[in-house]
Design a protein around this motif. Structure first.
Motif, mmCIF file in Angstrom:
data_model
loop_
_atom_site.group_PDB
_atom_site.id
_atom_site.type_symbol
_atom_site.label_atom_id
_atom_site.label_comp_id
_atom_site.label_asym_id
_atom_site.label_seq_id
_atom_site.Cartn_x
_atom_site.Cartn_y
_atom_site.Cartn_z
ATOM 1 N N UNK A 5 0.561 -0.822 -0.127
ATOM 2 C CA UNK A 5 0.266 -0.220 0.200
ATOM 3 C C UNK A 5 0.734 0.681 -0.080
ATOM 4 N N UNK A 6 1.989 1.310 0.615
ATOM 5 C CA UNK A 6 2.662 2.055 0.957
ATOM 6 C C UNK A 6 3.060 3.107 -0.333
ATOM 7 N N UNK A 108 8.246 6.348 14.874
ATOM 8 C CA UNK A 108 7.355 6.814 15.784
ATOM 9 C C UNK A 108 5.589 6.442 14.599
ATOM 10 N N UNK A 109 5.967 6.579 13.696
ATOM 11 C CA UNK A 109 4.823 6.757 13.006
ATOM 12 C C UNK A 109 3.952 5.788 12.219
ATOM 13 N N UNK A 110 3.296 5.726 12.828
ATOM 14 C CA UNK A 110 2.103 3.982 11.559
ATOM 15 C C UNK A 110 1.480 4.827 10.946
ATOM 16 N N UNK A 111 1.594 4.120 9.589
ATOM 17 C CA UNK A 111 -0.005 4.845 8.673
ATOM 18 C C UNK A 111 -0.953 5.787 9.181
ATOM 19 N N UNK A 131 6.906 7.123 2.070
ATOM 20 C CA UNK A 131 6.119 5.538 2.429
ATOM 21 C C UNK A 131 5.758 4.795 3.981
ATOM 22 N N UNK A 132 5.733 5.526 4.842
ATOM 23 C CA UNK A 132 4.755 5.316 6.514
ATOM 24 C C UNK A 132 3.706 5.483 6.266
ATOM 25 N N UNK B 2 5.526 7.442 22.345
ATOM 26 C CA UNK B 2 5.069 6.765 21.565
ATOM 27 C C UNK B 2 5.811 6.355 20.330
ATOM 28 N N UNK B 3 6.049 5.138 20.268
ATOM 29 C CA UNK B 3 6.295 4.387 19.222
ATOM 30 C C UNK B 3 5.725 3.981 18.243
ATOM 31 N N UNK B 4 5.928 3.874 16.790
ATOM 32 C CA UNK B 4 5.128 2.794 15.421
ATOM 33 C C UNK B 4 5.286 1.719 16.026
ATOM 34 N N UNK B 110 2.723 -5.325 2.764
ATOM 35 C CA UNK B 110 1.951 -4.721 4.129
ATOM 36 C C UNK B 110 1.873 -5.427 5.253
#
Lengths: 389, 389
Positions: A5-6, A108-111, A131-132, B2-4, B110
């Motif tokens: 998906x990214x 630190x980044x979730x979608x 891409x994240x 908070x981490x991913x 994914x």
């Protein structure tokens, strides 16, 4: 082939296309962010590689993934002199500051999480974060950097804000520097909203006027600033070496992500920069680079004032590599590049629209002054100006 | 902080801990995957860096993100001679083959998608893929590589299988080589199940007996093999240079991911390897490396047969850097390392459990023979064997 998906967020970039135009010697390119290769300490680096490869093969072997201890020690000493309390173990060597953006995003980044940025912001950071699959929350930015009142508004409206990205010194693309008052306000807001602050400082040592302001890292009260720096603009980009400094917990996780991404930086290049720092006076070298770039900046600003219509505004950066042009409302710098600047003036720049994480503004352009000769600065701007009046 | 979510999959690795032990000179380490630094062509590389840095600073400047054209041309010519039809534009230069794993994972995975691997498989690949939050489907692997019948069973049971990772030549950790029949069967199954095949070939040129088998890329009928290679084991790892070859569509996307991750590989190192390949005969160099490693392998296998109990089985690799030990059921190589090998024999290896993507088996160990002197191979194995009998 089915892609992740990214990949819907990964496409050709304006930077890449411009690098292509930049290769045509008939075109004068203000587009890149290149240092002047005539200023590289090539002879000194030649001596350093020669000494390193005289017999002992250890500089060609693997080394620890956080980087060669001697280089981490040098970086820590330089940063300590700049007000950042740190030792060698607080430093991770990375493949240019750009890699720090990839690693910070992974950390630190979730979608769907939100990256807070200056508006406009560094295109390379958007390329690294895309891409994240984040969303972006751009913050109003003026001649003193990110506006704290607008930052607070943005954070109150962005429950998924996780990462704040900033270039506080001589920002890319605008050249502006964040004031001390705003630096303090930014740290305060980052604490309140639990953000990772990514402080990107590739141009910090290239100050042409006035005194350095404290880094965000030196003002960090809760260990939430990730400080990124680079040898690309003060030594040479072709060795691909930068550094990351953060709290022990964050640095340990970034080191694991670095190991996963590419094992380590090149041992030989790390050993070479470390030995260069042993043998030579990099501050004297940087002073000579600053003197040349200061003259180029002055020449660019003077030529813009002389050759461009009075309706064109431009920033007066006190350091760095860029000035940022603002044309009257309704002027489209992408269309002008395609129809006039490239085919008629034979000049390129980066149209400003690429630097907006949110709604693009079309009446800006980024101009680089470091990578061109004085003659080309005058010639290129005069050619461009003739098509604007 | 908070981490991913992905960070729950990123932890300290056995490789990292072992690199630490390897730094103690009193301990004989069979743990790393290091080439022998005495074999690096240090003098030739010294001459090359000296020539590159004599005046012209261009090797220290930025260059295109897919890599220096002259080096891509060299790599393409070498691969074409190895049966892979490709040109310079089919090659992406990467920061060692390890970076190819990070980029390949980003391309197709994914969270929750399935990576199909040999069982056991390369620990570095698990480290690279883990941040992408995949599940793993290990395939039974014997002396001829991945078993196609078991692969078919696994694929039928894995609707989210997207990526198949394999080291077909002298696998890490087992040293085994996939037979030609199985290579063909693998391509056939990858086509049927729409997989990206990641063919990792860091040891391919290090064959000590018999004839090379065709690469999976040369057998690829649908452009779904991503071929990865590296200069680390045939030249030196400290320059961090490898290559990726894939169909134009895949390579273009990988190039964009490379730009996002770290802009480009080091220009100077790319120019140095390219000039080395102009000036010197790398095949003659590789032949001399092979001769030394063949002797070391022979010595390791002979010493294992002499010094270890007859109940210990080990693979007889026809190339590469490793042999794989199997102790009787119930023997735990991690506990033995902690209680006996390290404190008493003063020897390290990699306990086999780390290499299993699924349920770990505890009675294996990976031994490296390339990085040690002949004296240390004999001394270390004899010391270890004395504690086993």
């Amino acid at each position: 082939m089915r892609y992740a998906d990214r990949m819907s967020r990964v496409g050709p970039s304006a930077i890449r296309d411009l690098l292509r135009h930049g290769a045509d010697p008939a075109i004068i390119s203000f587009g890149g962010g290149y240092p002047d290769p005539a200023l590289f300490p090539t002879d000194d680096l030649r001596a350093v590689y020669d000494e390193l490869l005289a017999g002992d093969p250890s500089a060609l072997q693997y080394c620890p993934s956080n980087g060669l201890p001697s280089l981490r020690e040098h970086v820590a000493r330089r940063l300590a002199r700049d007000g950042i309390a740190c030792g060698a173990d607080d430093v991770l060597i990375i493949q240019g500051a750009q890699q720090g953006l990839d690693l910070a995003g992974k950390l630190v980044l979730n979608p769907g999480d939100t990256v807070v940025t200056e508006n406009p912001t560094f295109l390379g950071a958007l390329i690294a974060f895309n891409p994240l699959e984040p969303t972006y929350a751009p913050v109003r930015t003026d001649d003193d950097g990110m506006d704290p009142a607008d930052l607070e508004r943005v954070l109150a409206e962005s429950p998924r804000a996780r990462l704040l990205y900033t270039v506080p010194d001589f920002q890319n693309p605008t050249g502006v520097t964040m004031s001390l008052e705003r630096r303090r306000a930014l740290i305060d807001l980052a604490n309140r909203y639990d953000l990772l602050v990514v402080e990107d400082t590739p141009y910090r040592a290239l100050r042409y006027d006035g005194e350095a302001l404290p880094t965000l890292k030196s003002l960090d009260t809760e260990g939430r600033v990730l400080h990124l720096g680079s040898f690309s603009k003060i030594l040479a980009p072709g060795m691909r070496l930068g550094w990351a400094v953060a709290s022990p917990e964050i640095l340990d996780k970034l080191t694991l992500l670095k190991l996963a991404a590419d094992t380590q930086c090149g041992t030989l290049n790390m050993a070479a920069v470390s030995l260069y720092l042993d043998r030579y006076d990099i501050d004297a070298h940087i002073a000579s680079v600053r003197a040349v770039y200061r003259d180029k900046r002055d020449l660019m600003l003077k030529t813009l004032a002389d050759a461009f219509p009075g309706t064109t505004r431009f920033t007066s950066p006190t350091g760095g590599l860029f000035t940022w042009l603002t044309f009257p409302e309704g002027f489209d710098t992408t269309a002008f590049m395609r129809d006039t600047a490239l085919p008629k003036a034979r000049v390129t720049y980066v149209p400003g629209a690429s630097f907006f994480a949110g709604e693009p503004e079309h009446n800006h352009a980024r101009l680089n002054f470091s990578g061109l000769s004085e003659e080309k600065i005058v010639d290129g701007l005069t050619r461009l100006g003739a098509h604007l009046t």
